[in-house]
Design an enzyme around this catalytic site. Structure first.
Site, PDB file in Angstrom:
ATOM      1  N   ASP A  77      56.931  71.266  11.444  1.00  9.58           N
ATOM      2  CA  ASP A  77      56.267  71.957  10.328  1.00  9.58           C
ATOM      3  C   ASP A  77      55.306  72.997  10.882  1.00  9.58           C
ATOM      4  O   ASP A  77      55.246  74.132  10.390  1.00  9.58           O
ATOM      5  CB  ASP A  77      55.563  70.978   9.376  1.00  9.58           C
ATOM      6  N   ASP A 118      52.642  66.719   5.398  1.00 11.01           N
ATOM      7  CA  ASP A 118      52.191  65.487   4.751  1.00 11.01           C
ATOM      8  C   ASP A 118      51.560  65.767   3.397  1.00 11.01           C
ATOM      9  O   ASP A 118      51.848  65.110   2.402  1.00 11.01           O
ATOM     10  CB  ASP A 118      51.168  64.784   5.650  1.00 11.01           C
ATOM     11  N   SER A 141      48.414  54.549  16.734  1.00  8.72           N
ATOM     12  CA  SER A 141      48.413  55.864  17.376  1.00  8.72           C
ATOM     13  C   SER A 141      47.445  56.743  16.595  1.00  8.72           C
ATOM     14  O   SER A 141      47.826  57.495  15.725  1.00  8.72           O
ATOM     15  CB  SER A 141      49.820  56.463  17.318  1.00  8.72           C
ATOM     16  N   TYR A 164      49.170  65.089  20.272  1.00  7.07           N
ATOM     17  CA  TYR A 164      49.486  65.958  19.145  1.00  7.07           C
ATOM     18  C   TYR A 164      49.047  67.405  19.368  1.00  7.07           C
ATOM     19  O   TYR A 164      49.872  68.327  19.349  1.00  7.07           O
ATOM     20  CB  TYR A 164      48.865  65.406  17.852  1.00  7.07           C
TER      21      TYR A 164
HETATM   22  P1  NG1 Z   1      51.189  62.003  10.712  1.00  7.54           P
HETATM   23  O1  NG1 Z   1      51.715  61.216  11.860  1.00  7.54           O
HETATM   24  O2  NG1 Z   1      51.546  61.418   9.375  1.00  7.54           O
HETATM   25  O3  NG1 Z   1      49.707  62.239  10.823  1.00  7.54           O
HETATM   26  C1  NG1 Z   1      51.528  64.446  11.761  1.00  7.54           C
HETATM   27  C2  NG1 Z   1      51.096  65.771  11.102  1.00  7.54           C
HETATM   28  C3  NG1 Z   1      52.260  66.468  10.395  1.00  7.54           C
HETATM   29  C4  NG1 Z   1      53.470  66.615  11.314  1.00  7.54           C
HETATM   30  C5  NG1 Z   1      53.798  65.229  11.920  1.00  7.54           C
HETATM   31  C6  NG1 Z   1      54.921  65.342  12.923  1.00  7.54           C
HETATM   32  C7  NG1 Z   1      48.802  65.961  10.241  1.00  7.54           C
HETATM   33  C8  NG1 Z   1      47.893  65.720   9.063  1.00  7.54           C
HETATM   34  N1  NG1 Z   1      50.073  65.484  10.098  1.00  7.54           N
HETATM   35  O4  NG1 Z   1      51.871  63.505  10.733  1.00  7.54           O
HETATM   36  O5  NG1 Z   1      51.815  67.775   9.972  1.00  7.54           O
HETATM   37  O6  NG1 Z   1      53.220  67.581  12.307  1.00  7.54           O
HETATM   38  O7  NG1 Z   1      52.662  64.668  12.598  1.00  7.54           O
HETATM   39  O8  NG1 Z   1      56.079  65.810  12.307  1.00  7.54           O
HETATM   40  O9  NG1 Z   1      48.419  66.528  11.245  1.00  7.54           O
HETATM   41 MG    MG Z   2      48.035  61.710   9.326  1.00 12.55          MG
END
Ligand code: NG1
Ligand code: MG
Length: 504
Positions: free
Chosen positions: A59, A201, A247, A257
């Site tokens: 994304d 999300d 995590s 991340y």
């Molecule tokens: P999660 O693991 O639900 O926090 C995160 C990012 C998404 C996307 C996914 C990987 C935030 C709020 N959410 O999701 O934008 O990059 O990882 O696909 O940073």
């Molecule tokens: Mg999140």
């Protein structure tokens, strides 16, 4: 055209089934609110979690993703009161009551180093007030939260909470903005926490429609296309299985991340330079430059009269870009240093760091694996487009299961080998799941732990879950009771998005 957040007074406008159970939960929340604050709430804001079916870590590359909202959600019961203080309690005593005051000028300070639960609410509150701007003096708020999305497991509990806080603050000040504005505000707000996330999300939580997954495009602008799964016999079902490996993205971001976000941004700059389009205004003005923008600009300047069928265009373009990226980045299979990249781009290392925002989101790495991250990004985007094609093909034979499952398995391999965001427990639970009958198994969310998602035939769901309990949970977490496991491994189906429940 902007869409409004639904304001409902019947639970069946939000949930497709288990209405009694949801009714009991809303009733309990209301009664708890009266006990804590001595009056009825004005409304209950609701924002669901999400499971990403396919399209991981792309994304923020500007590519489309394919998540769906799930039934577990964040509820915040709210009463607007005089004064300017905000009080936040939680039905779960694990989260102590917090109170803060609106300070004219610097809305609220967020101390991201404490990782306190109230920070997510403060992000939403701050973002909402900035979005509705003309609020001279915001109302005081009494809030009580009940969250049923498991936390820090890749089901976006954090985004559900922030989206809910944004809606609660807007509604309390009688300025609930459109779905698009709430998404935009929530994405910007969650970044105050310190993770440089994409918009998947929050978009899923706010804009999902019941019974459908969401094909979400971010560029050139946000667009959500509801997509129904093929009506196969037996029906398709998804099971979410939590590895129980915590995590917390806010903590591990500099090596996980946020580092991946930087690697894809540097990759986009390098690829644009290699394709001689970095100076084109579309690339030069992009902040940040993403792989999607590079792809669009490459085709706009190289094949102006491109094929017009949207899917064929996607498929062809992504295949060409994957080839271009592999040919170029293969010169450094072990990765590029910041100096390698700055040198190639003809700018200083500190200018490059500024371009990709490492100042705001510090990272720890001495090499960037641009080849592997680009291979994942372009191939994953291709799998998302193919996944939607299968769903919309009209084919409802068993071939659907196999085609969709294969794409999910390929996604897991790419996340594990190319994007390196899996972990041993995720790899193990996917192996166990495939042996137990899953057609497709993969991590979901950021990875490095958290949840996995599995495509199974609905009539095989119970046996599948029993096998996971036997071969994964009983071995690794024998202390988990059957009651605990209900929130750890469970079947799910597409849920509707966020809403305001207003007492009639
Ligand atoms: P999660 O693991 O639900 O926090 C995160 C990012 C998404 C996307 C996914 C990987 C935030 C709020 N959410 O999701 O934008 O990059 O990882 O696909 O940073
Ligand atoms: Mg999140």
């Amino acid at each position: 055209m902007d869409h409004s957040i639904p304001i409902v007074s019947a639970l069946d406008d939000i949930y497709a089934d288990n209405l009694l159970q949801h009714g009991a939960r809303y009733q309990a929340l209301t009664e708890a609110f009266i006990k804590v604050y001595g009056a009825m709430p004005d409304f209950i804001a609701r924002a669901p979690g999400r499971v990403n079916i396919i399209g991981e870590h792309i994304d923020y590359c500007g590519f489309p993703v394919f998540p769906m909202a799930i039934v577990p959600d964040c509820l915040i019961a709210v009463k607007a009161v005089g004064g300017s203080s905000v009080k936040l309690s939680n039905v779960n005593a694990k989260f102590p009551t917090r109170q803060f005051d609106y300070q004219p000028g610097s809305i609220v300070e967020i101390d991201e180093s404490t990782h306190d639960w109230v920070n997510y609410f403060k992000c939403g509150y701050k973002g909402a007030l900035e979005a509705i701007a003309d609020t001279a003096s915001p109302v005081g708020m009494q809030c009580l939260m009940d969250g049923s999305v498991p936390i820090s497991v890749g089901l976006s509990s954090s985004s559900a909470f922030v989206c809910c806080a944004v809606m609660a603050t807007m509604r309390a000040n009688d300025k609930l903005l459109s779905q698009e504005r709430v998404v935009e505000t929530s994405v910007a707000s969650e970044r105050y926490i310190g993770t440089n996330g994409g918009g998947m999300d929050q978009t899923t939580s706010i804009m999902s429609q019941s019974q459908s997954a969401a094909f979400i495009e971010f560029s050139p602008m946000l667009r959500v296309t509801p997509v129904r799964f093929p009506s196969t016999t037996p029906p398709i079902a998804f099971v979410i299985a939590n590895t129980m490996v915590e995590s917390d993205k806010a903590v591990t971001a500099p090596t996980n991340y946020n580092l991946r976000v930087v690697e894809t941004r540097i990759g986009a700059l390098m690829l644009a330079k290699h394709l001689n389009i970095l100076e084109h205004s579309a690339c030069a003005n992009a902040d940040p430059l993403t792989f999607k923008t590079v792809m669009d600009e490459f085709f706009a300047s190289s094949y102006p009269s491109d094929c017009d069928s949207p899917v064929l265009k996607w498929t062809k373009r992504l295949a060409v870009m994957l080839e271009q990226a592999e040919a170029f980045f293969t010169t450094h299979p072990q990765g590029f240093t910041l100096d390698d990249c700055a040198g190639y781009l003809g700018i200083s290392a500190s200018d490059l760091a500024g371009l990709v925002h490492t100042d705001r989101y510090p990272i720890q790495a001495d090499r960037f694996k641009l080849l592997q991250r680009a291979q994942h990004a372009f191939s994953e985007a291709l799998r998302v487009v193919k996944f939607r094609q299968v769903c919309e093909s009209g084919d409802t034979s068993d071939k659907c299961f196999v085609a969709l499952g294969d794409l999910m398995n390929q996604s897991q391999d790419s996340c594990r080998d190319l994007f390196e965001c899996s972990c041993p427990e995720l790899d193990e639970i996917c192996d166990i799941a495939r042996k137990a009958g899953s057609l497709g198994s993969r991590l979901t969310g950021a990875g490095w732990g958290g949840c996995s998602v599995h495509l199974v035939r609905q009539d095989g769901c119970d046996n599948f879950i029993a096998a996971l309990k036997q071969d994964y949970y009983l071995k690794r977490f024998p202390q988990l009771s059957d009651e605990d496991l209900k929130h750890v491994v469970f079947a799910t189906s597409p849920s509707s998005g966020a809403a305001i429940y207003a007492f009639d």
